[in-house]
Design an enzyme around this catalytic site. Structure first.
Site, mmCIF file in Angstrom:
data_model
loop_
_atom_site.group_PDB
_atom_site.id
_atom_site.type_symbol
_atom_site.label_atom_id
_atom_site.label_comp_id
_atom_site.label_asym_id
_atom_site.label_seq_id
_atom_site.Cartn_x
_atom_site.Cartn_y
_atom_site.Cartn_z
ATOM 1 N N SER A 251 31.376 56.132 29.752
ATOM 2 C CA SER A 251 30.554 54.937 29.594
ATOM 3 C C SER A 251 30.253 54.318 30.943
ATOM 4 C CB SER A 251 31.272 53.920 28.708
ATOM 5 O OG SER A 251 32.353 53.354 29.423
ATOM 6 N N LYS A 252 29.466 53.283 30.915
ATOM 7 C CA LYS A 252 28.966 52.669 32.153
ATOM 8 C C LYS A 252 30.060 52.395 33.185
ATOM 9 C CE LYS A 252 24.976 51.376 29.875
ATOM 10 N NZ LYS A 252 25.522 52.154 28.752
ATOM 11 N N ARG A 253 31.207 51.989 32.700
ATOM 12 C CA ARG A 253 32.198 51.600 33.687
ATOM 13 C C ARG A 253 32.748 52.784 34.480
ATOM 14 N NH1 ARG A 253 35.197 52.290 29.116
ATOM 15 N NH2 ARG A 253 37.292 53.036 29.538
ATOM 16 N N HIS A 254 32.398 53.986 34.066
ATOM 17 C CA HIS A 254 32.829 55.156 34.828
ATOM 18 C C HIS A 254 31.850 55.473 35.960
ATOM 19 C CE1 HIS A 254 35.866 55.985 31.849
ATOM 20 N NE2 HIS A 254 34.972 55.995 30.898
ATOM 21 N N GLY A 255 30.686 54.841 35.926
ATOM 22 C CA GLY A 255 29.656 55.150 36.912
ATOM 23 C C GLY A 255 28.328 55.356 36.213
#
Length: 491
Positions: free
Chosen positions: A258-262
């Site tokens: 998800s977004k928080r991974h990049g």
RNA sequence: GGUUCCUUCGUCUAGUGGUUAGGACGUGAGAUUCUCAUUCUUAAAACAGGGGUUCGACUCCCCUAGGAACUGCCA
């Protein structure tokens, strides 16, 4: 029998890596088996639907070069391929299930369902989900409610009447038999929503059957609902297609990417300068392998060599570092002309080149390509790497001119010497120049790097640049000399 | 909580009863080099644990542990 597979995304957001992977596997499976690849737009969620998402889907498929044999904008014998244009079909089949006793109207309000969920959450009971409140309404009750609803201009939802006992088996090409007790399946899921649109379960099953899909390759998150779909096929009297659930793509922490991974959307990767070739190759390699050593594959090769048997069961972590490596490899494989053409848009976006580019700008880029191709990880790296070729440099802090073991005095002296030499520089070869600088360094009792460092910073404005001799030739005699003189004047 | 699925180096993977458990990314060291990068050499690094089955288990079975997904009028 020719295989028919589909990629059926929902345009409720940007295409992300997981979706891309599913699309790729479907595409390669179709190609490798001489089958057909179908694109179907599952836009039944009217709340979250956006035109931008739909456009992004097309852009992404286009970027990756995944052409569909049937689908939107292309047509085909099984259309329409956009679910919102098929509403009538779903409605008809849903009501058919009600008539056959496989489904029923449900009049429960959102509020009631909400309260039910809340209550179950607190009670921590093993059985969660709909309480089948409307399942056994008497015909009289049902008709009364129905009239009441329709008089108010509302439509009840239609729910699937799951068997209360027994178990359902889904055959999966990868996982084998997956068995689930019917009582463990989410109780009586909604098939047709009150807005008249179908839910995923209904639309998916109907379309896959009507479009004669032979294999369903989809993400593993669908495994739990697999048996439900099998039950649906049975209720309709249809034969389910073959299933193959694909391992998920995770982030570094093992959670769904998800977004928080990049970056996760294809658009982000495209914009920051990843080559479609690299994305295709790398993304295909998470969850699939050919053998123990081959890891570079063109799209064309994968179209031949891909096979379901080599898919891994375990979820895979998306490794941004390895993607970068792949991207660098692919950048270096590009011809100089091709690379230059792909680089230009990034220079334009950075405001370094005009759009359309002038001949002069093109020439500068063409000259720079051999110097940067080994240094680029992403195409977007180009603008910072060679901005000094297009814009002037300003050394705000003169201390960055000073080499590691130098002093302001020695550096000033070196720069003065360099300023005097730059004229002659352009009349000599790189080898000759290097010999001269080496001799000069030796005379001063320093390393050649101690001369090149101030030169590099003076000319490019940064301590890291492509090889400085070649770079200076790109910049030209005038400008190079001027920059060195100016740097010398700083002390 | 319940259900289902998964488990080889940090990561992606090869392996299908007998291997010094192989490769790649990343990491460390070294070489090349005007910086950075590239390239080359090299090193460290794994069969989740416990029981079986077997002459022999990473490979087969069971249990445990850990992880994930699902549990919506979202897909």
């Amino acid at each position: 029998m020719t295989t028919r597979v589909r990629y059926a995304p929902s345009p409720t957001g940007l295409q992300h890596i997981g979706g891309v992977r599913t699309a790729l596997f479907n595409y390669f499976f179709a190609k490798s088996t001489g089958g057909r690849f179908i694109l179907r737009v599952e836009d039944t969620d009217r709340e979250r639907y956006s035109d931008e998402s739909l456009q992004d889907l097309f852009d992404t498929m286009n970027w990756l070069g995944l052409d569909w044999d049937e689908g939107p904008e292309k047509g085909g014998a099984y259309g329409p391929y956009i679910q919102s244009e098929r509403s009538e079909i779903y409605r008809r089949y849903a009501h058919k299930l009600v008539e056959k006793g496989y489904a029923y109207y449900c009049f429960c309000s959102e509020e009631r369902l909400e309260a039910l969920r809340e209550e179950q959450k607190n009670s921590k009971s093993d059985h969660q989900g709909y309480d089948r409140h409307c399942r056994d309404l008497s015909p009289e009750e049902q008709n009364a409610k129905l009239k009441e609803f329709r008089d108010a201009g509302k439509e009840p939802v239609i729910r699937f009447k799951l068997p209360l006992s027994g178990a359902t088996v889904m055959e999966d090409l990868l996982f084998g038999k997956i068995t689930r007790k019917n009582s463990d399946i989410s109780p009586d899921p909604v098939l047709l929503k009150s807005d008249g649109f179908p839910t995923y379960h209904l639309a998916n099953v109907i379309d896959d059957h009507l479009m004669e899909i032979t294999h369903i390759l989809r993400a593993q998150e669908w495994i739990p609902t697999g048996p439900l779909h099998v039950l649906l096929y049975r209720a309709f009297g249809w034969e389910p297609p073959k299933y193959c659930h694909l391992p998920m793509v995770m982030g570094k922490d093992g959670q769904k990417l998800s977004k928080r991974h990049g970056s996760t959307s294809a658009r982000e990767f495209r914009e920051s300068g990843y080559l479609p070739e690299a994305i295709i190759n790398y993304v295909t390699m998470v969850g699939w392998s050919y053998d123990d050593k081959t890891e570079f594959f063109t799209k064309e090769e994968l179209e031949k060599v891909f096979s379901l048997e080599k898919i891994n069961k375990a979820p895979g972590v998306f490794d941004y570092k390895k993607l970068d490596w792949f991207n660098g490899q692919y950048i270096r494989k590009l011809s100089p002309e091709d690379l230059a053409a792909r680089l230009m848009p990034y220079l334009q976006k950075a405001g370094l080149c005009s759009d359309p580019a002038t001949e002069k700008e093109k020439a500068i880029l063409a000259g720079a390509v051999p110097l940067v191709r080994e240094r680029l990880k992403k195409l977007s790296d180009i603008s910072e790497m060679i901005r000094f070729l297009f814009k002037g440099v300003s050394v705000d802090d003169k201390t960055i001119l000073i080499p590691k073991n130098g002093t302001p005095e020695t550096t000033a002296d070196i720069l003065r010497w360099l300023a005097g030499y730059t004229e002659a520089f352009f009349d000599r070869s790189d080898e000759e120049n290097e010999a001269v600088l080496r001799a000069e360094a030796e005379k001063r009792g320093v390393k050649i790097g101690d001369l090149l460092h101030p030169l590099r910073v003076a000319v490019t404005g940064t301590p890291v640049s492509p090889p400085i001799f070649e770079t200076m030739r790109l910049i030209g005699k005038e400008t190079s000399s001027e920059r060195v003189r100016r740097a010398a004047g700083l002390f």
